[in-house]
Design a protein around this motif. Structure first.
Motif, mmCIF file in Angstrom:
data_model
loop_
_atom_site.group_PDB
_atom_site.id
_atom_site.type_symbol
_atom_site.label_atom_id
_atom_site.label_comp_id
_atom_site.label_asym_id
_atom_site.label_seq_id
_atom_site.Cartn_x
_atom_site.Cartn_y
_atom_site.Cartn_z
ATOM 1 N N TRP A 214 0.828 -1.203 0.000
ATOM 2 C CA TRP A 214 0.000 0.000 0.000
ATOM 3 C C TRP A 214 0.867 1.261 0.000
ATOM 4 N N ASN A 218 0.920 4.039 -3.234
ATOM 5 C CA ASN A 218 0.728 5.463 -3.028
ATOM 6 C C ASN A 218 1.958 6.254 -3.439
ATOM 7 N N HIS A 306 -7.497 3.997 -4.916
ATOM 8 C CA HIS A 306 -7.174 4.922 -3.829
ATOM 9 C C HIS A 306 -8.427 5.421 -3.121
ATOM 10 N N ALA A 309 -9.661 3.437 0.029
ATOM 11 C CA ALA A 309 -8.644 3.252 1.067
ATOM 12 C C ALA A 309 -9.239 2.673 2.347
ATOM 13 N N CYS A 313 -7.956 -0.672 4.081
ATOM 14 C CA CYS A 313 -7.252 -0.582 5.365
ATOM 15 C C CYS A 313 -8.000 -1.230 6.524
ATOM 16 N N LEU A 418 -4.152 4.053 6.563
ATOM 17 C CA LEU A 418 -4.875 5.231 6.099
ATOM 18 C C LEU A 418 -3.945 6.431 5.950
ATOM 19 N N ALA A 421 -2.405 6.506 2.637
ATOM 20 C CA ALA A 421 -3.314 6.982 1.582
ATOM 21 C C ALA A 421 -3.340 8.502 1.506
ATOM 22 N N THR A 430 -9.463 10.352 3.102
ATOM 23 C CA THR A 430 -9.990 9.503 4.152
ATOM 24 C C THR A 430 -9.759 10.181 5.490
#
Length: 433
Positions: A214, A218, A306, A309, A313, A418, A421, A430
Motif C-alpha cells: 500500500w 501510493n 485509492h 482506502a 485498510c 490510512l 493513503a 480519508t
C-alpha cells in the motif's frame, strides 16, 4: 463663505478616514480567513525534501504533506526517505526513455536467491532498456542492494519503505515491549494491541506485506518525480516472478488493444490468475479476474483503488491481493477484468510464502536453481491483434463475503495504512475513523 466651504472638506476628510479604516479591517479579515484556510489543508509536520541532491542538480520536488499521524521516524528511516529522492542510476547508459514507456516496478523483501533469478530474467526481456525499473524495498538489506547495484540493462531507481516494521526494533510499526502477543488478553496482561477476528495479535513480519504494497502504490503513483506525470500503465512484479523475454512487447500490445478489445477491462496481465497455469494456448485473448503475477494498470484505475482506502485498510486480512479481491474490487460495482494473452509471459516460481527463503540453503528453489522452460514462442511477441476476446466469468477464488484470514486487526496498523493513503495529499480522501 469660508466657514461654509470648510464643512464639505471636513466631511470628505472624515469619509476618507472611514473608508481607510474599513479597508484595513477588511484586509485583516481576508488575511485571517486565508491563514485559517491554509491551516485546514496543510498538516503539522509537513516536510520538504527539496534538499535531497545527489550533486548533479537533481531535486526531489514532490512533498509529503500529511505526516501528523505517521510514526516518529528513526535515523535509518529518515536516511532511507532521503535516498528515495535520488535520481535513477544508469542515466549515462540510457539518458532517455522511449516514448510512452510501461514503467516496471519490482517489489522485494529479503530473498536474495529469488531476486537474482528475477533480475537475470529481466535482463533478457526485449525492450527493457527502453523503460525505467523501480525497485521497492520492504526494509534495508545489503545483500539485496548489491544485486540491484549490479543492474546495467536499464535505468533503475530504488525506493525504501521508511515505515517498514523491519526498520523499527523496539516500537511500532515494529515490536514494542508493551505489545500483546499471540492470543494475549489485553486487559489481563496490560498490553497494547487489538486482536484480529480470530483472537490473534499482530505480527510485524506479517503485516509488513500489506503495509509495503500500500505504501508502494501510493508512492509510485503520487509521490515520485519520475512517475508524477506518467499516465500510462505501470507493471508490478515480485521477487519470485520469472519474466519471459517477450513480456514487455506482449504487454505493449495488450495495453494498446485493451481500449478496443476490452474497454471494461481494468488491467493487463502477463500471467493467468491461476498461478499454476501456463495458459490455454488458444488463438484468442483472455479476459478474467485480475491476477497477482505481472499485473499492470493506469492512473485512472489507481484513482478508483485509492478512493477505496477505507475498505482496503479495514479488511481483516494481511494479504494485499486477497484484500483487493474480497473487498476493494467488489466495491466497484462491476466485474474487474484483466486482459491477457493465451500463453503466460511470467511465472511464479516461489515455493515458500511470506518472508521465507532468505538463506542460501533455504531459498525454496529446487537445488538452489529455477528451471523454467523458455521456448522460442516465449522469446518473441506471441499475441495477434485480430484475436477475439474470450471472457472467463464466475471464476473461483476469493470474492465479496469472504471475511479474511486475519492478521490485520490492530487499530495502529489500520491508522498507519490510512496515513499512507493521505501522505501525498494536502486534503485527505480519508479520515482515521
Amino acid at each position: 463663505m469660508m466657514a461654509a466651504s470648510k464643512k464639505p472638506r471636513l466631511k470628505v476628510v472624515a469619509l476618507r478616514r472611514l473608508l481607510s479604516v474599513v479597508f484595513i479591517t477588511l484586509c485583516g479579515v481576508l488575511l485571517l480567513i486565508f491563514l485559517l484556510g491554509s491551516n485546514s489543508t496543510s498538516t503539522i509536520g509537513a516536510q520538504d525534501f527539496d534538499n535531497v541532491d545527489d550533486g548533479s542538480g537533481y531535486h526531489h520536488d514532490l512533498k509529503l504533506t500529511n505526516l501528523h499521524s505517521l510514526p516518529q521516524q528513526n535515523d535509518l528511516s529518515l536516511k532511507l526517505e532521503k535516498l528515495n529522492g535520488l535520481p535513477p542510476r544508469n542515466l549515462d547508459l540510457y539518458p532517455t526513455l522511449a516514448k510512452d514507456p510501461i514503467i516496471v516496478v519490482l517489489y522485494v523483501h529479503n530473498r536474495p536467491q529469488y531476486l537474482k533469478v528475477v533480475v537475470k530474467s529481466l535482463s533478457q526481456v526485449v525492450g527493457i532498456n527502453e523503460t525505467l525499473l523501480i525497485v521497492s524495498h520492504d526494509g534495508y538489506f545489503e545483500d539485496m542492494n548489491k544485486i540491484i547495484d549490479g543492474i546495467r540493462f536499464c535505468q533503475v531507481k530504488q525506493i525504501y519503505a521508511p515505515y517498514s516494521p523491519h526498520l523499527f526494533s523496539n516500537r511500532f510499526p515494529g515490536v514494542s515491549a508493551t505489545d500483546c502477543k499471540d492470543k494475549d488478553n489485553a486487559e489481563e496482561k496490560h498490553c497494547e494491541g487489538n486482536p484480529d477476528q480470530y483472537g490473534n495479535h499482530r505480527s510485524p513480519k506479517i503485516v509488513s506485506l500489506k503495509h509495503h504494497w500500500w505504501w508502494m502504490m501510493n508512492t509510485i503513483w503520487d509521490g515520485l518525480r519520475e512517475t508524477g506525470e506518467h499516465s500510462g500503465h505501470i507493471l508490478f512484479i515480485e521477487e519470485d516472478h520469472f519474466i519471459f523475454p517477450n513480456a514487455y512487447r506482449n504487454l505493449q500490445i495488450l495495453t494498446s488493444l485493451k481500449p478496443k478489445k476490452c474497454p471494461n477491462c481494468y488491467a493487463a496481465n502477463l500471467a493467468p490468475s491461476d498461478v499454476k497455469s501456463r495458459g490455454e494456448g488458444w488463438a484468442s485473448l483472455i479476459a478474467e479476474r485480475m491476477g497477482n503475477v505481472g499485473y499492470s494498470f493506469n492512473r485512472t484505475v489507481w484513482r478508483k483503488i485509492h478512493n477505496k482506502a477505507r475498505e482496503f485498510c479495514f479488511f481483516d486480512d494481511y494479504n494485499w491481493d486477497i484484500t483487493m479481491w474480497a473487498t476493494v474490487y467488489p466495491s466497484f460495482g462491476s466485474p474487474v477484468y484483466s486482459l491477457r494473452g493465451p500463453m503466460t509471459s511470467a511465472v511464479h516460481f516461489g515455493k515458500c510464502g511470506l518472508h521465507q527463503g532468505q538463506g542460501e540453503n533455504k531459498a525454496c528453489i529446487d537445488n538452489g536453481m529455477v528451471n523454467i522452460d523458455v521456448g522460442e514462442l516465449d522469446r518473441v511477441s506471441n499475441i495477434v491483434s485480430d484475436w477475439e476476446v474470450h471472457i472467463f466469468k464466475n471464476q473461483p477464488g476469493y470474492k465479496a463475503g469472504f471475511k479474511g484470514w486475519g492478521g490485520w486487526g490492530d487499530n495502529r496498523d489500520r491508522r498507519l495504512c490510512l496515513s499512507f493513503a493521505n501522505m501525498y495529499h494536502s486534503i485527505g480522501t480519508t479520515s482515521p475513523w
